[in-house]
Design an enzyme around this catalytic site. Sequence first.
Site, short mmCIF file in Angstrom:
data_model
loop_
_atom_site.label_atom_id
_atom_site.label_comp_id
_atom_site.label_asym_id
_atom_site.label_seq_id
_atom_site.Cartn_x
_atom_site.Cartn_y
_atom_site.Cartn_z
N CYS A 91 -7.62 5.49 10.29
CA CYS A 91 -8.01 4.98 9.12
C CYS A 91 -7.22 4.88 7.99
O CYS A 91 -6.94 5.54 7.20
CB CYS A 91 -9.08 5.96 8.60
SG CYS A 91 -10.38 6.56 10.01
N ALA A 92 -6.46 3.74 8.06
CA ALA A 92 -5.04 3.49 7.49
C ALA A 92 -5.09 3.22 5.96
O ALA A 92 -4.14 3.66 5.09
CB ALA A 92 -4.06 2.68 7.96
N ALA A 93 -6.04 2.49 5.41
CA ALA A 93 -5.87 1.85 4.00
C ALA A 93 -6.13 3.29 2.99
O ALA A 93 -6.77 4.18 3.37
CB ALA A 93 -7.12 0.89 3.76
N GLY A 95 -2.82 2.80 2.75
CA GLY A 95 -1.33 2.86 3.32
C GLY A 95 -0.46 3.85 2.80
O GLY A 95 0.66 3.75 2.93
N GLY A 96 -0.65 4.74 1.83
CA GLY A 96 0.12 6.07 1.61
C GLY A 96 0.65 6.67 2.65
O GLY A 96 1.85 6.89 2.64
N GLU A 115 -8.03 -0.42 9.96
CA GLU A 115 -8.74 -0.05 9.02
C GLU A 115 -10.10 -0.85 9.24
O GLU A 115 -9.93 -2.15 9.45
CB GLU A 115 -8.16 -0.69 7.54
CG GLU A 115 -8.99 -0.75 6.29
CD GLU A 115 -9.47 0.73 6.05
OE1 GLU A 115 -10.90 0.79 5.74
OE2 GLU A 115 -8.85 1.73 6.27
N ARG A 120 -9.90 -3.13 2.00
CA ARG A 120 -9.18 -2.23 1.86
C ARG A 120 -7.94 -2.60 2.89
O ARG A 120 -6.87 -2.23 2.80
CB ARG A 120 -9.57 -0.84 2.57
CG ARG A 120 -10.53 -0.28 1.33
CD ARG A 120 -11.29 1.11 1.91
NE ARG A 120 -10.55 1.81 2.15
CZ ARG A 120 -9.90 2.92 1.68
NH1 ARG A 120 -10.13 2.96 0.43
NH2 ARG A 120 -9.04 3.81 2.42
N CYS A 212 -9.80 14.84 2.47
CA CYS A 212 -9.72 15.07 0.98
C CYS A 212 -10.80 15.70 0.30
O CYS A 212 -11.27 15.85 -0.78
CB CYS A 212 -9.30 14.00 0.04
SG CYS A 212 -10.22 12.90 0.22
#
Length: 274
Positions: A91-93, A95-96, A115, A120, A212
């Site tokens: 779930c990459a976006a 991209g951090g 993604e 995104r 998060c």
Amino acid sequence: MMIVYKGEKMQFIRVNTLKINPEVLKKRLENKGVVLEKTFLDYAFEVKKSPFSIGSTPEYLFGYYMPQSISSMIPPIVLNPREDDFILDMCAAPGGKTTHLAQLMKNKGTIVAVEISKTRTKALKSNINRMGVLNTIIINADMRKYKDYLLKNEIFFDKILLDAPCSGNIIKDKNRNVSEEDIKYCSLRQKELIDIGIDLLKKDGELVYSTCSMEVEENEEVIKYILQKRNDVELIIIKANEFKGINIKEGYIKGTLRVFPPNEPFFIAKLRKI
């Protein structure tokens, strides 16, 4: 259980060592009036004061750094990628974490960054280009469907990062409130994704799961679910004392981690396929 933290937000930057030395960037920003404080990472700083938006500087546009919470830098560090690894970011976006992985790999090896959202994915592409990342393949797809292609072609990964969509993402949207139904939906989706992740690991491969969110249903209960469902996976212990200066403690399952306010709340767990 719904937990919402609305305290003062701490601000950090991760220096992109693919493009610039951390001390060189620190001096450039300090010469412009930015007050930076060191962290446990030699390439990350807390922004204590800035006369302008830290996301609108020439240095940002040059890809010299990424504004992101110190908490969100922990999952790639825990995954500990090698330079020759074949890695999946599920779930990459935006991209951090993807660009952080590329940085840790010194732009070597291969990252497949998936993604689901078209919008995104554009942000993901933009950040990967801005940060000078060269070892990443971007896939705009639903991981729940893309896994069929990967399994059919017997494509398996050394390491996987699953920074799962969670109710914490909803909390960041000021126009929305989190409901019990949101938490239940996120938990079901997270369980589905972590199961897919284990399917796609090579034997002895490792997966880092993070959110998060502060909700047990999205964190410890997801880990408990996958450990009870499968007999080909084990929990790897992560030690909290490796991350100095952060309000980080062991989670409600031994060996998992929870980051608490004033840092951005985060949950991190590491699994190995056996």
